[in-house]
Design an enzyme around this catalytic site. Structure first.
Site, PDB file in Angstrom:
ATOM      1  N   ASP A  21       0.601  -1.338   0.139  1.00  0.00           N
ATOM      2  CA  ASP A  21      -0.006   0.089   0.064  1.00  0.00           C
ATOM      3  C   ASP A  21       0.891   1.256   0.009  1.00  0.00           C
ATOM      4  O   ASP A  21       1.716   1.377   0.876  1.00  0.00           O
ATOM      5  CB  ASP A  21      -1.023   0.142   1.274  1.00  0.00           C
ATOM      6  CG  ASP A  21      -1.692   1.129   1.325  1.00  0.00           C
ATOM      7  OD1 ASP A  21      -1.893   2.078   0.417  1.00  0.00           O
ATOM      8  OD2 ASP A  21      -2.050   1.476   2.637  1.00  0.00           O
ATOM      9  N   ASN A  23      -0.262   4.523  -0.246  1.00  0.00           N
ATOM     10  CA  ASN A  23      -1.038   5.699   0.347  1.00  0.00           C
ATOM     11  C   ASN A  23      -1.765   5.627   1.681  1.00  0.00           C
ATOM     12  O   ASN A  23      -2.360   6.460   1.905  1.00  0.00           O
ATOM     13  CB  ASN A  23      -2.131   6.272  -0.656  1.00  0.00           C
ATOM     14  CG  ASN A  23      -3.045   5.319  -1.281  1.00  0.00           C
ATOM     15  OD1 ASN A  23      -3.232   4.285  -0.461  1.00  0.00           O
ATOM     16  ND2 ASN A  23      -4.061   5.549  -2.010  1.00  0.00           N
ATOM     17  N   ASP A  25      -4.054   3.554   2.861  1.00  0.00           N
ATOM     18  CA  ASP A  25      -5.754   3.485   2.978  1.00  0.00           C
ATOM     19  C   ASP A  25      -5.854   1.903   3.584  1.00  0.00           C
ATOM     20  O   ASP A  25      -7.015   1.423   3.476  1.00  0.00           O
ATOM     21  CB  ASP A  25      -6.576   3.882   1.641  1.00  0.00           C
ATOM     22  CG  ASP A  25      -5.945   2.904   0.470  1.00  0.00           C
ATOM     23  OD1 ASP A  25      -5.108   2.344   0.631  1.00  0.00           O
ATOM     24  OD2 ASP A  25      -6.693   3.163  -0.409  1.00  0.00           O
ATOM     25  N   ASP A  29      -1.827  -1.158  -3.692  1.00  0.00           N
ATOM     26  CA  ASP A  29      -2.093  -0.376  -4.887  1.00  0.00           C
ATOM     27  C   ASP A  29      -0.869  -0.450  -5.895  1.00  0.00           C
ATOM     28  O   ASP A  29       0.175  -1.140  -5.631  1.00  0.00           O
ATOM     29  CB  ASP A  29      -2.223   1.078  -4.550  1.00  0.00           C
ATOM     30  CG  ASP A  29      -1.359   1.876  -3.693  1.00  0.00           C
ATOM     31  OD1 ASP A  29      -0.107   1.208  -3.766  1.00  0.00           O
ATOM     32  OD2 ASP A  29      -1.687   2.258  -2.704  1.00  0.00           O
ATOM     33  N   ASP A  98      -5.069 -10.674 -15.448  1.00  0.00           N
ATOM     34  CA  ASP A  98      -6.038 -11.710 -15.118  1.00  0.00           C
ATOM     35  C   ASP A  98      -7.107 -11.518 -16.182  1.00  0.00           C
ATOM     36  O   ASP A  98      -7.422 -10.051 -16.435  1.00  0.00           O
ATOM     37  CB  ASP A  98      -6.442 -11.519 -13.766  1.00  0.00           C
ATOM     38  CG  ASP A  98      -6.918 -13.012 -13.130  1.00  0.00           C
ATOM     39  OD1 ASP A  98      -7.600 -13.656 -13.626  1.00  0.00           O
ATOM     40  OD2 ASP A  98      -6.320 -13.268 -12.155  1.00  0.00           O
ATOM     41  N   ASP A 199      -9.175 -16.778 -15.993  1.00  0.00           N
ATOM     42  CA  ASP A 199     -10.207 -17.313 -14.799  1.00  0.00           C
ATOM     43  C   ASP A 199     -11.137 -18.352 -15.323  1.00  0.00           C
ATOM     44  O   ASP A 199     -11.949 -18.043 -16.358  1.00  0.00           O
ATOM     45  CB  ASP A 199     -10.810 -16.048 -14.217  1.00  0.00           C
ATOM     46  CG  ASP A 199     -11.507 -16.436 -12.890  1.00  0.00           C
ATOM     47  OD1 ASP A 199     -10.575 -16.755 -11.856  1.00  0.00           O
ATOM     48  OD2 ASP A 199     -12.656 -16.235 -12.823  1.00  0.00           O
ATOM     49  N   GLU A 254      -6.818 -21.043 -15.881  1.00  0.00           N
ATOM     50  CA  GLU A 254      -7.355 -21.856 -14.821  1.00  0.00           C
ATOM     51  C   GLU A 254      -8.633 -22.823 -15.248  1.00  0.00           C
ATOM     52  O   GLU A 254      -9.455 -22.351 -15.921  1.00  0.00           O
ATOM     53  CB  GLU A 254      -7.929 -20.711 -13.764  1.00  0.00           C
ATOM     54  CG  GLU A 254      -8.102 -21.557 -12.528  1.00  0.00           C
ATOM     55  CD  GLU A 254      -9.016 -20.598 -11.528  1.00  0.00           C
ATOM     56  OE1 GLU A 254      -9.054 -20.955 -10.279  1.00  0.00           O
ATOM     57  OE2 GLU A 254      -9.891 -20.017 -11.926  1.00  0.00           O
ATOM     58  N   HIS A 327      -3.903 -17.326  -4.676  1.00  0.00           N
ATOM     59  CA  HIS A 327      -4.766 -16.602  -3.779  1.00  0.00           C
ATOM     60  C   HIS A 327      -6.026 -17.117  -3.160  1.00  0.00           C
ATOM     61  O   HIS A 327      -6.713 -16.845  -2.507  1.00  0.00           O
ATOM     62  CB  HIS A 327      -4.954 -15.303  -4.425  1.00  0.00           C
ATOM     63  CG  HIS A 327      -5.791 -15.658  -5.872  1.00  0.00           C
ATOM     64  ND1 HIS A 327      -5.153 -16.242  -6.754  1.00  0.00           N
ATOM     65  CD2 HIS A 327      -7.033 -15.157  -6.124  1.00  0.00           C
ATOM     66  CE1 HIS A 327      -6.256 -16.409  -7.720  1.00  0.00           C
ATOM     67  NE2 HIS A 327      -7.364 -15.930  -7.508  1.00  0.00           N
ATOM     68  N   ASP A 328      -6.087 -18.458  -3.882  1.00  0.00           N
ATOM     69  CA  ASP A 328      -7.378 -19.159  -3.596  1.00  0.00           C
ATOM     70  C   ASP A 328      -6.927 -20.406  -2.538  1.00  0.00           C
ATOM     71  O   ASP A 328      -8.006 -21.268  -2.118  1.00  0.00           O
ATOM     72  CB  ASP A 328      -8.189 -19.917  -4.753  1.00  0.00           C
ATOM     73  CG  ASP A 328      -8.550 -18.732  -5.678  1.00  0.00           C
ATOM     74  OD1 ASP A 328      -9.005 -17.617  -5.185  1.00  0.00           O
ATOM     75  OD2 ASP A 328      -8.566 -19.098  -6.826  1.00  0.00           O
TER      76      ASP A 328
HETATM   77  C1  NOJ Z   1     -10.928 -18.296  -9.691  1.00  0.00           C
HETATM   78  C2  NOJ Z   1     -10.580 -17.167  -8.928  1.00  0.00           C
HETATM   79  O1  NOJ Z   1      -9.083 -17.384  -8.929  1.00  0.00           O
HETATM   80  C3  NOJ Z   1     -11.012 -16.873  -7.538  1.00  0.00           C
HETATM   81  O2  NOJ Z   1     -10.325 -16.039  -6.704  1.00  0.00           O
HETATM   82  C4  NOJ Z   1     -12.387 -16.505  -8.044  1.00  0.00           C
HETATM   83  O3  NOJ Z   1     -13.018 -16.164  -6.519  1.00  0.00           O
HETATM   84  C5  NOJ Z   1     -13.088 -17.296  -8.933  1.00  0.00           C
HETATM   85  N1  NOJ Z   1     -12.255 -17.979  -9.997  1.00  0.00           N
HETATM   86  C6  NOJ Z   1     -14.179 -16.531  -9.474  1.00  0.00           C
HETATM   87  O4  NOJ Z   1     -13.835 -15.575 -10.355  1.00  0.00           O
END
Ligand code: NOJ
Length: 558
Positions: A21, A23, A25, A29, A98, A199, A254, A327-328
């Site tokens: 980050d 700034n 908040d 960013d 993405d 995605d 993905e 991130h998932d």
């Molecule tokens: C896969 C993404 O990696 C995930 O973070 C997202 O919630 C779902 N697709 C829906 O876009």
């Protein structure tokens, strides 16, 4: 197989909200990312994959896009983004963006129009159906709990949303929609980006009748009716012909529920579709029969079989992508290694696996520091929609809070979304304000400042692995062969290039383990390329006792 720059690349994934980050908040960013590019360059990565930075109401942290051609205000401006691209290119790195086109946000102008009336020109950009006997059109469940359908009073119909109800699925059957998407992709490519991560791209074609799964009460996973659907390859070939083939870029899709055979249809070098896919088979090794939240212990033999199957299955056909977290997913170190006593050793061991297989490795931000899962005491500290919806659903079904929280600790997506740990100062140097999600309390011992200073850190081990990849042509080795496949604690394999072999031996546990090289592998010279321990003198590499989480990579001259 053909030589391509993306085969020789190492990709670093940035989840912008949690990266840096600038700034105060509390939200990461684009200027924050720019300020850390030298850190990434020093690590040695070639490509940056940026998770969505587009305008979004953030129901699913940017995976719900309300304008594909603008930047989310919290992240900066299009000028900031242009500066980011220029700075990445100046450092001789590349940027992939993405692409989220299975669905948009319900706040996207297309959907705002679409829901207005049944004869609106945008109606058919989404998937609308009348109810069946006063309830949803079919029994599909959403990935984020509940039905995959939302009733819309305005026109008395339901729209499909495989994810949250603020993420309506786009209707790829509509050629006008497809052209809009291709135009948008071309707009980004003409700005000079180097590719896309796509995605859930294998969900874009649904079986037209949208049949019910039909096995009882409630909502069900309807994957058989939308994973690798009837027209998905036709759409991707069209996208390739009209957009992708015109640029020297990389694409990674993905893809949920794909086998190596399915994957070969997406990434086969003669298929003109995508370059790589992310599969989920490894991510499911600790899921029980009720799915992701039904946590079960993973088994190393199963992991080895999955990796071997993909290495062998795509050999000579297509290219693998290599990842153990993103991130998932929970942090790989907490999931497959030891995030306490052997944190350093096991993080390096897992990294050795990812960087010595055939394919392109993906490093998820913080992985190079050995960042770990987090355990927040209260559900109110969690932010992820999937986690929060699951919590409500399981609570309503009478499950006890302890079991639910445990599943979140092991599998929740927020494990990977706590802010990057830059230094030991307040909020790990991520922000001067209040972070949007709390920092993992272990930031004082696990942070980038410390890791860059310490030549024995996980970070520097990643650097060496990346250097090694180029110095020894690690991507070039073929003919993956699993050794000691029945071993429950060792993961060992060889790959061959001419009269050389790469031998990798990994101890996945804290107990010492005995490696035995099969008799048919003969060699007259060996060289230790890398290890996560000080080398022992005079190792007889035909028979090695590995220390806790030890990783050894040898080059054999045969
Ligand atoms: C896969 C993404 O990696 C995930 O973070 C997202 O919630 C779902 N697709 C829906 O876009």
């Amino acid at each position: 197989m053909a030589n391509k720059w993306w085969k020789d690349s190492v990709v670093y994934q940035i989840y912008p909200r949690s990266f840096m980050d600038s700034n105060g908040d509390g939200i990461g960013d684009i200027p924050g990312i720019i300020s850390k590019l030298d850190y990434l360059k020093l690590l040695g990565v070639d490509v940056i994959w940026l998770c969505p930075v587009y305008e979004s109401p953030n129901d699913d942290n940017g995976y719900d896009i309300s304008n594909y051609q603008s930047i989310m205000k919290e992240f900066g401006t299009i000028e900031d983004w242009e500066e980011l691209l220029a700075q990445i290119h100046n450092r001789d790195m590349k940027l992939i963006m993405d692409l989220v086109v299975n669905h948009s946000s319900d706040e996207h102008a297309w959907f705002v129009e679409s829901r207005k009336s049944k004869d609106n020109p945008y109606r058919d950009y989404y998937i609308w159906r009348p109810g069946a006997d006063g309830s949803e059109p079919n029994d599909w469940g959403s990935f984020f709990s509940g039905s995959a359908w939302q009733f819309d009073e305005g026109t008395n119909e339901y729209f499909l949303h495989l994810f949250s109800k603020k993420q309506p699925d786009l209707n790829w059957e509509n050629p006008k929609l497809r052209q809009e998407i291709y135009k948008m992709m071309t707009w980004w490519l003409d700005k000079g980006i180097d590719g896309f991560r796509m995605d859930v791209i294998n969900l874009i074609s649904k079986v037209p009748q949208l049949p019910s799964v039909g096995n009882g009460e409630g909502y069900h996973f309807g994957g058989e009716h939308f994973m690798n659907g009837p027209r998905v390859h036709e759409y991707l070939k069209e996208m390739n012909r009209e957009v992708l083939s015109k640029y020297d870029i990389m694409t990674v899709g993905e893809t949920i529920g794909v086998t190596p055979e399915d994957a070969a249809l997406y990434v086969g070098e003669d298929r003109d579709e995508l370059n790589m896919v992310f599969h989920f088979e490894l991510m499911e090794v600790d899921s029980g029969q009720h799915g992701k939240w039904d946590v079960k212990p993973w088994d190393l033999r199963e992991m080895k079989q999955i990796i071997a199957k993909w290495q062998i299955g795509l050999e000579g056909k297509g290219w693998n992508s290599l990842y153990l977290n993103n991130h998932d997913q929970p942090r790989m170190l907490s999931r497959f290694g030891d995030d306490t006593v052997y944190r350093m050793e096991s993080a390096k061991m897992l990294a050795t696996l990812l960087h010595t297989l055939q394919g392109t490795p993906y490093i998820y931000q913080g992985e190079e520091l050995g960042m770990t899962n987090v355990k927040f005491n209260s559900i109110s500290e969690y932010k992820d929609i999937e986690t929060l919806n699951m919590y409500e659903e399981h609570l309503a079904a009478g499950e006890d809070i302890g079991t639910i929280m445990n599943a979140i600790y092991v599998k929740g997506r927020d494990n990977g979304r706590t802010p990057m740990q830059w230094d030991g100062s307040e909020h790990a140097g991520f922000t001067t304000g209040t972070p949007w999600i709390a920092v993992n309390p272990n930031y004082q011992s696990i942070n980038a400042e410390q890791a860059v200073k310490d030549p024995h850190s996980i970070y520097h081990y990643y650097r060496k692995l990346i250097e090694l990849r180029y110095a020894h042509n690690v991507t070039g080795y073929v003919a993956f062969r699993l050794l000691m496949e029945d071993s429950t604690n060792l993961f060992a394999y060889v790959r061959t290039l001419g009269d050389e072999k790469l031998l990798v031996v990994l101890n996945f546990f804290k107990e010492p383990a005995q490696f035995q090289l099969p008799d048919d592998i003969t060699f007259h010279k060996h060289e230790l390329l890398i290890s996560n321990y000080e080398a022992k003198a005079d190792t007889d590499i035909r028979s090695i006792t590995l220390r806790p989480y030890e990783a050894l990579v040898y080059k054999l001259q045969c």
